[in-house]
Design a protein around this motif. Sequence first.
Motif, mmCIF file in Angstrom:
data_model
loop_
_atom_site.group_PDB
_atom_site.id
_atom_site.type_symbol
_atom_site.label_atom_id
_atom_site.label_comp_id
_atom_site.label_asym_id
_atom_site.label_seq_id
_atom_site.Cartn_x
_atom_site.Cartn_y
_atom_site.Cartn_z
ATOM 1 N N ARG A 150 0.854 -1.205 -0.035
ATOM 2 C CA ARG A 150 -0.184 0.146 -0.054
ATOM 3 C C ARG A 150 0.652 1.269 0.049
ATOM 4 N NH1 ARG A 150 -3.254 1.595 5.291
ATOM 5 N NH2 ARG A 150 -3.310 3.369 4.145
ATOM 6 N N PHE B 51 0.288 5.672 1.240
ATOM 7 C CA PHE B 51 -0.516 6.361 2.039
ATOM 8 C C PHE B 51 -0.880 7.659 1.568
ATOM 9 C CE2 PHE B 51 2.316 3.499 4.301
ATOM 10 C CZ PHE B 51 1.309 2.995 5.311
ATOM 11 N N ARG C 206 4.472 8.419 3.061
ATOM 12 C CA ARG C 206 5.164 8.202 4.239
ATOM 13 C C ARG C 206 6.530 7.492 3.646
ATOM 14 N NH1 ARG C 206 3.375 7.733 9.428
ATOM 15 N NH2 ARG C 206 1.495 7.919 9.713
ATOM 16 N N LEU C 207 7.766 7.996 3.289
ATOM 17 C CA LEU C 207 8.861 7.654 2.997
ATOM 18 C C LEU C 207 9.685 7.582 4.132
ATOM 19 C CD1 LEU C 207 9.057 9.378 -0.496
ATOM 20 C CD2 LEU C 207 8.796 6.933 -0.054
ATOM 21 N N PHE C 208 11.138 6.963 4.252
ATOM 22 C CA PHE C 208 12.016 7.310 5.039
ATOM 23 C C PHE C 208 12.854 8.436 4.467
ATOM 24 C CE2 PHE C 208 11.115 2.382 4.486
ATOM 25 C CZ PHE C 208 10.235 2.423 5.770
ATOM 26 N N GLY D 128 14.893 10.557 5.678
ATOM 27 C CA GLY D 128 16.437 10.592 5.810
ATOM 28 C C GLY D 128 17.382 9.550 4.846
ATOM 29 N N MET D 129 16.575 8.522 4.595
ATOM 30 C CA MET D 129 17.483 7.415 3.923
ATOM 31 C C MET D 129 17.278 7.747 2.390
ATOM 32 S SD MET D 129 15.928 4.280 6.248
ATOM 33 C CE MET D 129 16.991 3.260 5.946
ATOM 34 N N THR D 130 18.126 7.041 1.579
ATOM 35 C CA THR D 130 18.292 7.267 0.190
ATOM 36 C C THR D 130 17.039 6.615 -0.532
ATOM 37 O OG1 THR D 130 19.641 5.718 -0.270
ATOM 38 C CG2 THR D 130 20.678 7.638 0.105
ATOM 39 N N LEU E 276 17.643 4.617 -3.002
ATOM 40 C CA LEU E 276 17.699 3.129 -3.081
ATOM 41 C C LEU E 276 17.448 2.510 -1.678
ATOM 42 C CD1 LEU E 276 19.123 0.845 -4.688
ATOM 43 C CD2 LEU E 276 21.412 1.680 -3.791
ATOM 44 N N GLU E 277 17.967 3.007 -0.677
ATOM 45 C CA GLU E 277 17.692 2.460 0.805
ATOM 46 C C GLU E 277 16.038 2.146 0.994
ATOM 47 O OE1 GLU E 277 21.007 3.702 3.678
ATOM 48 O OE2 GLU E 277 20.079 5.366 2.787
ATOM 49 N N LEU F 23 15.258 -0.931 -0.694
ATOM 50 C CA LEU F 23 15.798 -2.164 -0.059
ATOM 51 C C LEU F 23 15.048 -2.313 1.083
ATOM 52 C CD1 LEU F 23 19.755 -1.952 -0.600
ATOM 53 C CD2 LEU F 23 17.910 -3.054 -1.994
ATOM 54 N N VAL F 24 14.810 -1.554 1.923
ATOM 55 C CA VAL F 24 13.832 -1.929 3.253
ATOM 56 C C VAL F 24 12.648 -2.505 2.392
ATOM 57 C CG1 VAL F 24 12.234 -0.982 4.981
ATOM 58 C CG2 VAL F 24 14.775 0.205 4.491
ATOM 59 N N ALA F 25 12.000 -2.115 1.565
ATOM 60 C CA ALA F 25 10.786 -2.678 0.939
ATOM 61 C C ALA F 25 11.262 -4.652 0.659
ATOM 62 C CB ALA F 25 10.332 -2.321 -0.350
ATOM 63 N N ARG G 98 8.275 1.767 -4.130
ATOM 64 C CA ARG G 98 8.716 0.906 -3.234
ATOM 65 C C ARG G 98 7.644 -0.058 -2.899
ATOM 66 N NH1 ARG G 98 8.940 3.933 2.723
ATOM 67 N NH2 ARG G 98 6.620 3.733 2.381
ATOM 68 N N ALA G 99 6.656 0.296 -3.033
ATOM 69 C CA ALA G 99 5.430 -0.727 -2.888
ATOM 70 C C ALA G 99 5.638 -1.925 -3.720
ATOM 71 C CB ALA G 99 4.064 -0.296 -2.809
ATOM 72 N N GLU H 253 12.698 6.162 11.067
ATOM 73 C CA GLU H 253 11.894 7.377 10.065
ATOM 74 C C GLU H 253 10.373 7.170 9.949
ATOM 75 O OE1 GLU H 253 13.845 9.495 7.949
ATOM 76 O OE2 GLU H 253 15.788 8.975 9.025
ATOM 77 N N ASP H 254 9.894 5.880 9.989
ATOM 78 C CA ASP H 254 8.631 5.761 9.899
ATOM 79 C C ASP H 254 7.968 4.482 10.255
ATOM 80 O OD1 ASP H 254 5.792 5.496 9.274
ATOM 81 O OD2 ASP H 254 6.003 7.438 7.956
ATOM 82 N N ARG I 187 24.564 11.831 7.336
ATOM 83 C CA ARG I 187 24.388 10.249 7.638
ATOM 84 C C ARG I 187 24.957 9.816 6.468
ATOM 85 N NH1 ARG I 187 20.968 7.069 5.002
ATOM 86 N NH2 ARG I 187 20.497 5.192 6.202
#
Lengths: 275, 440, 304
Positions: A90, A92, A96-98, A100-102, A104-105, A108-110, A175-176, B301-302, B414
Amino acid sequence: MTAPVLMVEHLTMRFGGLVAVNDLSLVVRRKEITALIGPNGAGKTTLFNCITGFYKPTVGRLLLSHSDGKSFLLERMMEFRIARDARVARTFQNVRLFAGMTLLENLLVAQHNTLMAASGYTMLGLFGFPGYARAQRRAVDRARYWLDRVGLAERADDPAGALPYGAQRRLEIARAMCTEPVLLCLDEPAAGLNNRESAELNTFLRAIRDENGTSILLIEHDMGVVMEISDHIAVLDYGIMIADGAPAAVRNDPKVIAAYLGVADEEIAQAEASL
Amino acid sequence: MPREGEPDKPSDFLTAVKEAAIAALVAFGLFVLLIGIRTDQGPTGALVFTTRFGALAAIVAGVFVATLLRALFWRRLTLSFGQIAPASVKNAVARLTNYAAAAFLVFALVVPIIFYGNRYLLDLGILIVTYTMLGFGLNIVVGLAGLLDLGYVAFYAVGAYSYALIAQYFGLSFWICLPLAGILAAFAGILLGFPVLRLRGDYLAIVTLGFGEIIRLILLNWQSLTGGPNGIPGIPRPSFFGLPFNNSEHGFAATFGLTYSPTHRIVFLYYIILALALLTNWVTLRLRRLPIGRAWEALREDEIACRALGVNTTTTKLTAFAMGAMFGGFAGAFFATRQGFISPESFTFTESALVLAIVVLGGMGSQLGVAVAATVMLGGFELFREFDQYRMLVFGAAMVAIVIYRPRGLVATRTPSVLLGKIKDIPAPIVRDARTETPA
Amino acid sequence: MEYFVQQLINGITLGSIYGLIAIGYTMVYGIVGMINFAHGDIFMVGAFLALIAFLVLVALGISTVPLALFIVLLVSMALTALYGWTVERIAYRPLRHSFRLAPLISAIGMSIVLQNYVQVAQGARVKPLPPLVHGGYTLFEGNDFAVRLSNIQIIIIITTIALMTGFSFLVARTRLGRNMRACEQDLKMAALVGIDVDRTISLTFVIGAALASVAGLMFLLYYGVVDFFIGFLAGVKAFTAAVLGGIGSLPGAMIGGILIGLIETMWSAYFSIEYKDVAAFAILIIVLIFLPTGLLGRPEVEKV
């Protein structure tokens, strides 16, 4: 018509005295784009939150089936299991992104669960086993693929928070998609986009449906987007489904017109009196 | 913005004086009783008081002058600073931080050689490295995963008491006890973490604070096991591969044909804690590049987005907690063996606050920042040793000031955990920065 | 039985003190959404101000106890309120749009500052004050145990009831109370409809500090001794009370305070006095885990 990917059956969600969704039944079909429309407060986002497990519905059943025959009762699952096992992704309403992270990151969290398994739940990865490096390369490749698809590959190493709004929305969809979803739920993907961006989004969503075979359920207020790309439209008002069908049919439905344009108070009084 | 940089206009001056007068009045109200009057117990045991109006007047006048100067010159000062510090300076600073980590490490390695004769500085070095290690450990929890832990000292205590008790009751050596202490502390972390990790950020902070206090109170009251307030004395010292640091013929000095000196052990302890701190650092840096580390940062972050992407936030938080606790436990075991004596007094909330301040000051998530902050803070404490009673006051004020003026800490940048590496394709302004950062 | 009734009285007295401190936590949390970690130390500052004010009054020759107490109450309330105002202004207001945990970290720093400031200014040793209010009533006797209700307990309970009544009136009926309730609902919206949010928040801190100073004075009279560290434990217990009652709820804070006071007294009376603080912390943890909305709090729906 294709087989259903998600069947919502008699779903009710109450918050204290407020009934946000009332005995709603809905079918989302495979490889189709289904739009969920309705005025503010109609219960669209609540329905989304029930499907993705952020709310537990008061009553009702949510049956999700994969093409290999596996099926899941979403109302019984934790939200992260819905994303991981049932493969529902999903976005939002307020991105709702991260931040502070790039980029690419973010992508990758996905792919966390795949990578986590590849890193032997951290232990193998910690000591640098080669299997993990290969898995990470594959994950980066997939991330790059989706960054290319949304036209953000050049900014892969920038923090996500630095992107302009429209790009953030695209990134959130990318990302989704990195979770390889069976069903993609988009909460107002065209909100805040200009005409050109909106047109690009249409093309992109169609491509996701046709090339990747992902079913899409979206909430949208932009009727241009909805009418152009949807295979199927469901209209909600006060938590109840008032119309359900192909775009052309829904467009001419008097109940939908009344819900959107509003009906004068006297007319309601007349209608009630005539009952 | 009209009139900027022209504070000499009478209206501005009057406003500034007015502001300063109000501040002085407030200061007078605040300090009139607590500073202007000092209470003490008289010879009969009853309270008597003496006045300190001189000190009161000095402080109020100080507040007046400070506010006045701030009102008159602050804007000009910040303005001109922004103008004087062009890109070249900023880049120089950025380049410096690249080398700083390496320089810091080399310096840490040679400290015992440079200061071999100075027992006092060696002890200070051990203290600083211990807190750096605690900072590294807490940084995993607070800096990476974004979970505010106010009871970190509990895991330090669990480590210290585990080592002391295991060594005392089972006679096991330091090197066997060390991992055991870490495991027990990690276990304590999981035990605490399991029920509390679904709480909101600030509630989590208070619960961890409560947990820290409970551990301390248990240590204080369970006399039969922990010795209560008297603590545990005579904790065995570590040996060098079985060679004790003493003046016997089987001792370290005799075996290597050296003259016996108590400094050998101090140097040995220094290298133990340095190795432990570097291990912590290595593991942290390594974890950051693994999915678990990225999930921690994503969680910070979230959290909701994490859950929507299929990340099991409970286990993710739990591993952060356990990992931080384990390193706290290692540090605790080291603390016990270095002191040879531990008591609940060493594990108060103040310790937790100190380690947290190191992490906050250092820049949450930055390893170099933590090391610098530990050095600055503990070194500063030692420099102002004679003002001992003021040091906690200054430390608390520093915590407030840092959060307000530099919320991201000393090292605010960072480093991405993974790069696609197509820097040349990044738009102009960003490329310029990236190029000037790498030394030509 | 007699012993139990006596403990009940003692527990309610202690609970009144916790309740008054808890109001400060609950109000600030309700409006700004932060745990004012320094609030316990504001209570401690209040107790010290009351002590010093009293000594000064005696030296000035005002020795009628009721009059002296009244003046001490006013002075200590006013000056402690000033502390509350200053702390908010310096340490919290600049952080209103900072990252999530910034105000809490700043509050911890402020708590350390206040504690050590009082320690530096007044010394680390405990400050005793001879009992000022004597006497009391023996309610009933039996089994060689007399149940007593001392005058000081009466004063504490009555003052608490009076303050609570006045304060409830303020929140329910006055313009300031309405502004406070509006800010609690939605800060941005309150600002949009023309409420001076900064001023309302300031006043919330001022009122919370004033109530904490009354608690400080009562603590001083009840125990006859203060030191710079009393704020930490009393603060944690009062915060527990606020959470137990349902954070954001004023009657909840009072009920929670009395419950915590009773639990602490009963625990000390029937179990072990050494572990009474462990009990307090354990309750805090248990409540936060199993009853995070408290007894009278509103359930919270996660905003997705």
